[in-house]
Scaffold this active site. Structure first.
Site, PDB file in Angstrom:
ATOM      1  NE  ARG A 171      84.931  46.909  66.676  1.00 49.53           N
ATOM      2  CZ  ARG A 171      85.451  47.865  67.692  1.00 49.53           C
ATOM      3  NH1 ARG A 171      85.551  47.212  68.663  1.00 49.53           N
ATOM      4  NH2 ARG A 171      85.669  49.022  67.644  1.00 49.53           N
ATOM      5  NE  ARG A 175      70.852  50.508  65.559  1.00 46.72           N
ATOM      6  CZ  ARG A 175      71.712  51.155  65.259  1.00 46.72           C
ATOM      7  NH1 ARG A 175      71.560  51.774  64.159  1.00 46.72           N
ATOM      8  NH2 ARG A 175      72.824  51.392  66.290  1.00 46.72           N
ATOM      9  NE  ARG A 248      96.533  46.136  57.760  1.00 46.97           N
ATOM     10  CZ  ARG A 248      97.235  45.908  56.763  1.00 46.97           C
ATOM     11  NH1 ARG A 248      98.355  45.317  56.812  1.00 46.97           N
ATOM     12  NH2 ARG A 248      96.731  46.415  55.813  1.00 46.97           N
ATOM     13  NE  ARG A 279      88.678  54.397  60.072  1.00 47.25           N
ATOM     14  CZ  ARG A 279      88.195  53.913  61.320  1.00 47.25           C
ATOM     15  NH1 ARG A 279      86.907  53.556  61.440  1.00 47.25           N
ATOM     16  NH2 ARG A 279      89.298  53.439  61.854  1.00 47.25           N
ATOM     17  CD  GLU A 299      91.716  55.436  60.234  1.00 53.32           C
ATOM     18  OE1 GLU A 299      91.062  56.507  60.196  1.00 53.32           O
ATOM     19  OE2 GLU A 299      91.488  54.411  60.389  1.00 53.32           O
ATOM     20  CE1 TYR A 347      89.762  45.948  66.277  1.00 50.37           C
ATOM     21  CE2 TYR A 347      87.987  46.946  67.404  1.00 50.37           C
ATOM     22  CZ  TYR A 347      88.687  46.821  66.419  1.00 50.37           C
ATOM     23  OH  TYR A 347      88.219  47.506  65.435  1.00 50.37           O
ATOM     24  CG  ASP A 349      85.528  50.438  71.402  1.00 52.83           C
ATOM     25  OD1 ASP A 349      86.151  50.910  70.498  1.00 52.83           O
ATOM     26  OD2 ASP A 349      84.602  49.764  71.098  1.00 52.83           O
TER      27      ASP A 349
HETATM   28  P1  FAD Z   1      97.484  53.360  73.936  1.00 51.28           P
HETATM   29  O1  FAD Z   1      96.730  54.642  73.659  1.00 51.28           O
HETATM   30  O2  FAD Z   1      98.258  52.743  72.697  1.00 51.28           O
HETATM   31  O3  FAD Z   1      98.832  54.007  74.936  1.00 51.28           O
HETATM   32  C1  FAD Z   1     100.111  53.100  75.088  1.00 51.28           C
HETATM   33  C2  FAD Z   1     100.854  54.164  75.393  1.00 51.28           C
HETATM   34  O4  FAD Z   1     102.223  53.594  75.886  1.00 51.28           O
HETATM   35  C3  FAD Z   1     101.370  55.120  74.220  1.00 51.28           C
HETATM   36  O5  FAD Z   1     101.589  56.289  74.424  1.00 51.28           O
HETATM   37  C4  FAD Z   1     102.833  54.491  73.809  1.00 51.28           C
HETATM   38  O6  FAD Z   1     103.812  55.326  72.976  1.00 51.28           O
HETATM   39  C5  FAD Z   1     103.250  54.067  75.333  1.00 51.28           C
HETATM   40  N1  FAD Z   1     104.495  53.124  75.336  1.00 51.28           N
HETATM   41  C6  FAD Z   1     104.261  51.746  74.586  1.00 51.28           C
HETATM   42  N2  FAD Z   1     105.608  51.022  74.927  1.00 51.28           N
HETATM   43  C7  FAD Z   1     106.204  52.084  75.572  1.00 51.28           C
HETATM   44  C8  FAD Z   1     107.885  51.991  76.266  1.00 51.28           C
HETATM   45  N3  FAD Z   1     108.393  50.839  75.954  1.00 51.28           N
HETATM   46  N4  FAD Z   1     108.088  53.161  76.916  1.00 51.28           N
HETATM   47  C9  FAD Z   1     107.294  54.078  76.974  1.00 51.28           C
HETATM   48  N5  FAD Z   1     106.142  54.331  76.693  1.00 51.28           N
HETATM   49  C10 FAD Z   1     105.746  53.268  75.900  1.00 51.28           C
HETATM   50  N6  FAD Z   1      87.934  53.634  71.024  1.00 51.28           N
HETATM   51  C11 FAD Z   1      86.819  54.002  71.084  1.00 51.28           C
HETATM   52  O7  FAD Z   1      86.138  54.203  72.263  1.00 51.28           O
HETATM   53  N7  FAD Z   1      85.962  54.724  70.313  1.00 51.28           N
HETATM   54  C12 FAD Z   1      86.783  55.102  68.986  1.00 51.28           C
HETATM   55  O8  FAD Z   1      86.082  55.842  68.118  1.00 51.28           O
HETATM   56  C13 FAD Z   1      87.872  54.694  68.930  1.00 51.28           C
HETATM   57  N8  FAD Z   1      88.471  54.636  67.663  1.00 51.28           N
HETATM   58  C14 FAD Z   1      89.684  54.060  67.406  1.00 51.28           C
HETATM   59  C15 FAD Z   1      90.400  54.144  66.106  1.00 51.28           C
HETATM   60  C16 FAD Z   1      91.702  53.793  65.901  1.00 51.28           C
HETATM   61  C17 FAD Z   1      92.365  53.901  64.533  1.00 51.28           C
HETATM   62  C18 FAD Z   1      92.405  53.099  67.057  1.00 51.28           C
HETATM   63  C19 FAD Z   1      93.731  52.506  66.939  1.00 51.28           C
HETATM   64  C20 FAD Z   1      91.788  52.845  68.081  1.00 51.28           C
HETATM   65  C21 FAD Z   1      90.340  53.500  68.459  1.00 51.28           C
HETATM   66  N9  FAD Z   1      89.869  53.271  69.503  1.00 51.28           N
HETATM   67  C22 FAD Z   1      88.664  54.058  69.894  1.00 51.28           C
HETATM   68  C23 FAD Z   1      90.550  52.539  70.956  1.00 51.28           C
HETATM   69  C24 FAD Z   1      91.379  53.389  71.795  1.00 51.28           C
HETATM   70  O9  FAD Z   1      92.032  53.892  71.130  1.00 51.28           O
HETATM   71  C25 FAD Z   1      91.861  52.764  72.995  1.00 51.28           C
HETATM   72  O10 FAD Z   1      90.910  52.050  73.623  1.00 51.28           O
HETATM   73  C26 FAD Z   1      92.849  53.357  73.661  1.00 51.28           C
HETATM   74  O11 FAD Z   1      93.754  54.336  73.264  1.00 51.28           O
HETATM   75  C27 FAD Z   1      93.657  52.575  74.452  1.00 51.28           C
HETATM   76  O12 FAD Z   1      94.599  53.210  75.625  1.00 51.28           O
HETATM   77  P2  FAD Z   1      95.942  52.253  75.951  1.00 51.28           P
HETATM   78  O13 FAD Z   1      96.434  53.192  76.980  1.00 51.28           O
HETATM   79  O14 FAD Z   1      95.546  50.957  76.477  1.00 51.28           O
HETATM   80  O15 FAD Z   1      96.926  52.480  74.631  1.00 51.28           O
HETATM   81  N1  UDP Z   2      83.586  47.059  58.310  1.00 56.65           N
HETATM   82  C1  UDP Z   2      83.249  46.833  56.942  1.00 56.65           C
HETATM   83  N2  UDP Z   2      82.985  47.741  56.355  1.00 56.65           N
HETATM   84  C2  UDP Z   2      82.664  48.934  56.834  1.00 56.65           C
HETATM   85  C3  UDP Z   2      83.166  49.376  58.208  1.00 56.65           C
HETATM   86  C4  UDP Z   2      83.605  48.208  58.957  1.00 56.65           C
HETATM   87  O1  UDP Z   2      83.388  46.015  56.297  1.00 56.65           O
HETATM   88  O2  UDP Z   2      82.422  50.212  56.109  1.00 56.65           O
HETATM   89  C5  UDP Z   2      84.052  45.982  59.276  1.00 56.65           C
HETATM   90  C6  UDP Z   2      85.688  45.634  59.024  1.00 56.65           C
HETATM   91  O3  UDP Z   2      86.151  44.440  58.871  1.00 56.65           O
HETATM   92  C7  UDP Z   2      86.058  46.230  60.204  1.00 56.65           C
HETATM   93  C8  UDP Z   2      84.995  45.759  61.239  1.00 56.65           C
HETATM   94  O4  UDP Z   2      83.929  45.824  60.408  1.00 56.65           O
HETATM   95  O5  UDP Z   2      87.535  45.819  60.812  1.00 56.65           O
HETATM   96  C9  UDP Z   2      84.844  46.851  62.409  1.00 56.65           C
HETATM   97  O6  UDP Z   2      84.506  47.977  62.190  1.00 56.65           O
HETATM   98  P1  UDP Z   2      84.888  49.153  63.055  1.00 56.65           P
HETATM   99  O7  UDP Z   2      84.323  50.560  62.716  1.00 56.65           O
HETATM  100  O8  UDP Z   2      84.522  48.913  64.566  1.00 56.65           O
HETATM  101  O9  UDP Z   2      86.401  49.486  63.243  1.00 56.65           O
HETATM  102  P2  UDP Z   2      87.246  50.380  63.883  1.00 56.65           P
HETATM  103  O10 UDP Z   2      86.871  51.627  64.158  1.00 56.65           O
HETATM  104  O11 UDP Z   2      87.732  49.808  65.308  1.00 56.65           O
HETATM  105  O12 UDP Z   2      88.467  50.326  62.960  1.00 56.65           O
END
Ligand code: FAD
Ligand code: UDP
Length: 365
Positions: A171, A175, A248, A279, A299, A347, A349
């Site tokens: 991911r 560069r 996780r 983080r 985090e 996974y 975005d």
């Molecule tokens: P979710 O957001 O998980 O929504 C699912 C919902 O279903 C939740 O509200 C849950 O409570 C509900 N639910 C589950 N089971 C039930 C049930 N039985 N009854 C009622 N409700 C239920 N994407 C990016 O593009 N840029 C980023 O910088 C980025 N950063 C991220 C950082 C983190 C730490 C994480 C975890 C993800 C990140 N993502 C990022 C990804 C992004 O969060 C997801 O693409 C997006 O939120 C997925 O939406 P979703 O609706 O599939 O899932």
């Molecule tokens: N990663 C790393 N060092 C960093 C940032 C990321 O080794 O400083 C690795 C780590 O294994 C991570 C993966 O690159 O799970 C993808 O990183 P990304 O920032 O895309 O993860 P996310 O934002 O989805 O947690």
């Protein structure tokens, strides 16, 4: 007693996008959400005038015109280039891995020199490249692996890198230019006013029940609609009958500081093993909010059993094949539609979540 065309389980980005499209097309939707708020993991809440990304930093980035045009119907986006800083025992490096990183690591200036060092260091890797350790060393060499990847990844996934799939690191861009943009995408930004407002607008025409768990109320809720879009975990839907899918999870510790700038950057990665968190996020930098105080979230990557909140699917062979077996089970229920990061165990975005949700809606209407 059928009242709605679709029951949407989960008010995250997938469920909200689906509801919005279906409502536009004249279908009715009832959203049930087990949390006490909408938005899933992109939920933001205001504290001291700052939008807090409560479930981790969310930066919208995409190369899809379709996803970018879609999301901008609901918010004005402020330009933002994610340029996180890696902190290894107090040594500061730029991310993603680029000439600024290589120059600081090796005291070199030119791309050719960096390439030569990496070429030399990657010689230790023997094919096949079938785990994360080999993949990382072959991309950036041993030095960067040791300081910027190994500790962070061990903390993030709670596993040895030799037992993790190589795809995880692909991911990240590598560069040979002095460019600290974490993403390669065409478009990038942060919605002014936060993500929750986007979800509010998307589900304006839908009925909503918060603090309602579908699994706990399944038989009554199933009577409410013709079809069910489920965005929760698939193993839970089937009572874990085939075994548990691993996820996780993340725990956040939030702290308020009486300063307008605590760490000088939105995202700082702690890449050594000793710092217990992965983080720290200083939320005010996302929208460049004017404020006398600041909020910082640290985090901590933890086991799923610790929080009960699934965040990242662990896409190794064992889990992927279990997921497939659940998908086969789900096919027996013709009313059931699966979508989103949890139910599909992918996974995704945000842009991909939107695109998949549009695709699902299109296939049904
Ligand atoms: P979710 O957001 O998980 O929504 C699912 C919902 O279903 C939740 O509200 C849950 O409570 C509900 N639910 C589950 N089971 C039930 C049930 N039985 N009854 C009622 N409700 C239920 N994407 C990016 O593009 N840029 C980023 O910088 C980025 N950063 C991220 C950082 C983190 C730490 C994480 C975890 C993800 C990140 N993502 C990022 C990804 C992004 O969060 C997801 O693409 C997006 O939120 C997925 O939406 P979703 O609706 O599939 O899932
Ligand atoms: N990663 C790393 N060092 C960093 C940032 C990321 O080794 O400083 C690795 C780590 O294994 C991570 C993966 O690159 O799970 C993808 O990183 P990304 O920032 O895309 O993860 P996310 O934002 O989805 O947690």
């Amino acid at each position: 007693m059928r009242k709605f065309d679709f029951l949407v389980v989960g008010s995250g980005l997938f469920g909200a996008t689906f509801s919005y499209i279906m409502n536009q097309r004249g279908y009715s939707t009832l959203i049930v959400e087990k949390r006490d708020h909408i938005g899933g993991n992109i939920y933001t809440e205001k504290r001291d005038g700052i939008n807090i990304h409560r479930y981790g930093a969310h930066i919208f980035h995409t190369s899809s015109d379709k996803a970018w045009d879609f999301i901008r119907e609901f918010a004005v986006f402020s330009p933002f280039i994610n340029s996180p800083i890696a902190n290894y025992k107090g040594e500061i490096y730029n991310l993603p891995f680029n000439m600024n990183t290589f120059s600081k690591m090796w005291g070199i200036l030119r791309p050719e020199e960096a390439k030569r060092i990496i070429e030399e260091q990657r010689k230790e890797v023997t094919p096949p490249i079938d785990n994360l350790e080999k993949q990382a060393i072959s991309l950036v060499g041993r030095d960067i692996y040791e300081k910027l990847i190994k500790g962070y990844t061990e903390k993030q996934w709670g596993r040895d890198l030799k037992s993790l799939p190589p795809e995880i690191i692909k991911r990240l861009p590598v560069r040979f230019t002095y460019d600290n943009n974490y993403f390669n995408d065409t478009y990038q930004g942060i919605p002014l006013g936060g993500y929750t407002k986007i979800i509010e607008k998307m589900i304006e025409k839908s009925s909503l029940e918060l603090s309602t768990d579908y699994i706990e109320n399944k038989s009554e809720l199933d009577k409410m609609a013709d079809r069910v879009l489920y965005t929760g975990e698939l193993d839970r839907l089937f009572g874990y009958s085939l075994g548990r899918l691993e996820f996780r999870s993340v725990r956040f510790e939030d702290e308020k500081y009486e300063t307008d700038n605590y760490q000088g950057v939105a995202v700082m990665n702690y890449t050594d093993r000793e710092t217990p968190y992965t983080r720290s996020i200083e939320h005010r930098h996302f929208e460049k909010t004017d404020s006398k105080v600041t909020w910082v979230s640290r985090e901590y990557s933890v086991d799923y059993s610790f929080t009960g909140e699934p965040y990242y699917p662990i896409n190794d062979e064992k889990n992927n094949s279990l997921q497939e077996r659940y998908v086969e089970l789900a096919k027996n229920d013709k009313r059931l539609i699966l979508g989103g990061r949890l139910a599909t165990y992918k996974y995704y975005d945000m842009d991909k979540t939107i695109l998949e949700s549009i695709k699902t809606a299109d296939s049904l209407s």
